[in-house]
Motif scaffolding. Structure first.
Motif, PDB file in Angstrom:
ATOM      1  N   THR A 134     -37.672  -3.378   4.106  1.00 13.71           N
ATOM      2  CA  THR A 134     -38.729  -4.384   3.978  1.00 13.71           C
ATOM      3  C   THR A 134     -40.097  -3.755   4.186  1.00 13.71           C
ATOM      4  N   VAL A 135     -40.222  -2.947   5.230  1.00 11.55           N
ATOM      5  CA  VAL A 135     -41.491  -2.258   5.496  1.00 11.55           C
ATOM      6  C   VAL A 135     -41.894  -1.398   4.306  1.00 11.55           C
ATOM      7  N   LEU A 136     -40.937  -0.661   3.749  1.00  9.35           N
ATOM      8  CA  LEU A 136     -41.252   0.284   2.677  1.00  9.35           C
ATOM      9  C   LEU A 136     -41.624  -0.427   1.376  1.00  9.35           C
ATOM     10  N   LEU A 137     -40.948  -1.513   1.054  1.00  8.23           N
ATOM     11  CA  LEU A 137     -41.286  -2.258  -0.157  1.00  8.23           C
ATOM     12  C   LEU A 137     -42.660  -2.926  -0.014  1.00  8.23           C
ATOM     13  N   LEU A 138     -42.951  -3.439   1.173  1.00 13.09           N
ATOM     14  CA  LEU A 138     -44.278  -4.019   1.409  1.00 13.09           C
ATOM     15  C   LEU A 138     -45.355  -2.937   1.346  1.00 13.09           C
ATOM     16  N   MET A 139     -45.054  -1.755   1.886  1.00 14.89           N
ATOM     17  CA  MET A 139     -46.013  -0.649   1.833  1.00 14.89           C
ATOM     18  C   MET A 139     -46.268  -0.237   0.389  1.00 14.89           C
ATOM     19  N   ALA A 140     -45.236  -0.246  -0.439  1.00 15.90           N
ATOM     20  CA  ALA A 140     -45.404   0.123  -1.848  1.00 15.90           C
ATOM     21  C   ALA A 140     -46.408  -0.802  -2.530  1.00 15.90           C
ATOM     22  N   ALA A 181     -48.656  -2.712  -0.883  1.00  9.29           N
ATOM     23  CA  ALA A 181     -49.927  -2.612  -0.157  1.00  9.29           C
ATOM     24  C   ALA A 181     -50.771  -1.430  -0.640  1.00  9.29           C
ATOM     25  N   LEU A 182     -50.127  -0.415  -1.186  1.00 10.06           N
ATOM     26  CA  LEU A 182     -50.838   0.778  -1.670  1.00 10.06           C
ATOM     27  C   LEU A 182     -51.099   0.725  -3.164  1.00 10.06           C
ATOM     28  N   ASN A 183     -50.825  -0.407  -3.775  1.00 13.44           N
ATOM     29  CA  ASN A 183     -51.010  -0.555  -5.217  1.00 13.44           C
ATOM     30  C   ASN A 183     -52.485  -0.797  -5.527  1.00 13.44           C
ATOM     31  N   SER A 215     -49.334  -8.336   0.940  1.00 14.40           N
ATOM     32  CA  SER A 215     -48.420  -7.345   1.517  1.00 14.40           C
ATOM     33  C   SER A 215     -49.021  -6.696   2.755  1.00 14.40           C
ATOM     34  N   ARG A 216     -50.322  -6.459   2.744  1.00 14.90           N
ATOM     35  CA  ARG A 216     -50.960  -5.883   3.926  1.00 14.90           C
ATOM     36  C   ARG A 216     -50.913  -6.846   5.102  1.00 14.90           C
TER      37      ARG A 216
END
Length: 422
Positions: free
Chosen positions: A130-136, A138-140, A406-407
């Motif tokens: 979950t953290v990693l998909l949200l980070m993906a 958030a960095l878009n 996401s952030r």
């Protein structure tokens, strides 16, 4: 280093040691730190004591500070109540299906063992994916590049697939580490069910963990990104190093906060921090942005483990899915006891005896109950949650609603980590 006023009651010597460790472990193989924008957020814990259990209300000025900026850009978005897990629920479902298909093996018993914690109902909340998909998401943000037409949809889809692969690899490494840890700890339960080593024996449990690591390596190689491969290979090294540190510590190391934090980084925070950085690298982000992703993961991971250490003393077997006082009964000394030693130096001798005697465990718990060890551990966890939120707040500005959502979800997760009860 950001410190909130809520920590002013901590002895200066303790904070000096903690901050010294965080700053000195910048280069591999130690945890990395990064100097980025400082904003004085305030976490204001209030508490009431219930025996050895303490409950806290989450003072959220630092959350509101971040959300205020988001509110200015999109008032309707700022008022929305987010569930971080629901934002990526569809992807998590696909990821779970792929994980179950990835652990199929030619030997039925090995396949059954490898998929033990990937089965429906016992797979957990998938916190790390979950953290990693949200980070993906958030960095878009737009990357520095010549003015060209928008990135073709096929390339965008390919990037997301590669980032999903990082989430899958991370989960396989995590579950493999759980299987191995349960063998080392002679654990009887995990996630509310019988541990694999109890159900199928230590040998099969170890082989299942090895099998998951090998599948993770194959998936990692398919990404064909040398830096990402190096990052996640380092994670596996850190897991082994951390476990070895725990098993071979001297009596002096067992009562060292610096040693404890370094071991905790290796065993818990390295996986999520380096995986977050890998997400950023795959997206072609700058070194600065990649480090902010790393900082978020590192501090979230440390906060998570610190609260875990608190719950080992205050939680119940039913809520944790494991026996309460598990660590101290195995002779593992964590932050609450280390803080208690600072208040009651006579506890040092008790701990150094090894806690093999139940009477010594009772004595240690008695000192802990009289100390502020539980409270101070929560405060240290809050500090790391604060730093994780600051890392997200320091990311390049964006007006994209998906990015902002996401952030906000990543910041919300820092709140959930601190306030969780299991």
């Amino acid at each position: 280093m950001l410190f909130s006023r809520g920590f002013s009651r901590l002895p200066k010597a303790t904070f000096n040691r903690c901050s010294k460790w965080l700053l000195s472990h910048h280069r591999h193989p130690h945890p990395q730190d990064h100097h980025h924008r400082h904003r004085h957020f305030v976490l204001s814990p209030t508490h009431r004591v219930l025996g050895c259990r303490e409950t806290y209300s989450w003072g959220s000025p630092f959350l509101s500070g971040v959300r205020h900026q988001i509110h200015q850009e999109s008032s309707s978005l700022a008022e929305e109540q987010l569930d971080p897990f629901s934002l990526v629920a569809d992807e998590l479902s696909l990821l779970a299906d792929r994980l179950r298909s990835m652990v199929v093996a030619e030997v039925p018993k090995l396949a059954s063992a490898a998929e033990y914690f990937f089965k429906m109902g016992v797979e957990g909340k998938r916190f790390r994916p979950t953290v990693l998909l949200l980070m993906a998401t958030a960095l878009n943000v737009p990357l520095p590049r010549p003015a060209l037409a928008e990135v073709p949809e096929t390339l965008s889809t390919e990037l997301r697939t590669r980032q999903q692969c990082i989430a899958e690899i991370t989960e396989m490494i995590h579950v493999a580490s759980l299987l191995h840890d349960d063998v080392l700890d002679d654990a009887e339960t995990r996630r509310g069910i019988g541990s694999l080593n109890i159900m199928m024996g230590n040998k099969v449990a170890v082989l299942a963990g090895d099998f998951l690591l090998s599948r993770a390596c194959v998936a990692l190689a398919s990404l064909k990104n040398t830096e990402v491969v190096s990052l996640l290979a380092t994670v596996v090294e850190h897991l082994v190093t951390g476990e070895t540190m725990q098993m071979t510590s001297t009596s002096e190391q067992r009562v060292s906060m610096e040693y404890y934090l370094q071991k905790t980084y290796y065993k818990t925070a390295s996986l999520i921090s380096n995986s977050c950085k890998a997400i950023a690298l795959l997206a072609g982000q700058t070194a600065e942005v990649s480090m902010l992703a790393f900082e978020y993961g590192k501090n979230l991971g440390l906060a998570f483990q610190l609260i875990d250490d608190v719950l080992d003393f205050t939680g119940t077997s039913a809520s944790l899915g494991k026996g309460s006082l598990s660590d101290i009964r195995h002779g593992i000394i964590t932050a609450p006891i280390l803080f208690a030693i600072e208040e009651f130096p006579q506890l040092d001798a008790v701990v150094k005896r090894g806690l093999d005697n139940p009477a010594d465990i009772d004595l240690a718990l008695d000192y802990l109950g009289k100390s502020r060890g539980i409270q101070r551990t929560r405060e240290l966890a809050m500090k790391h949650a604060n730093l994780a939120a600051e890392a997200i707040d320091s990311l390049p500005e964006s007006v994209d609603e998906d990015v902002l959502r996401s952030r906000r979800a990543l910041i919300d997760l820092t709140h959930r980590v601190i306030t969780r009860t299991k």
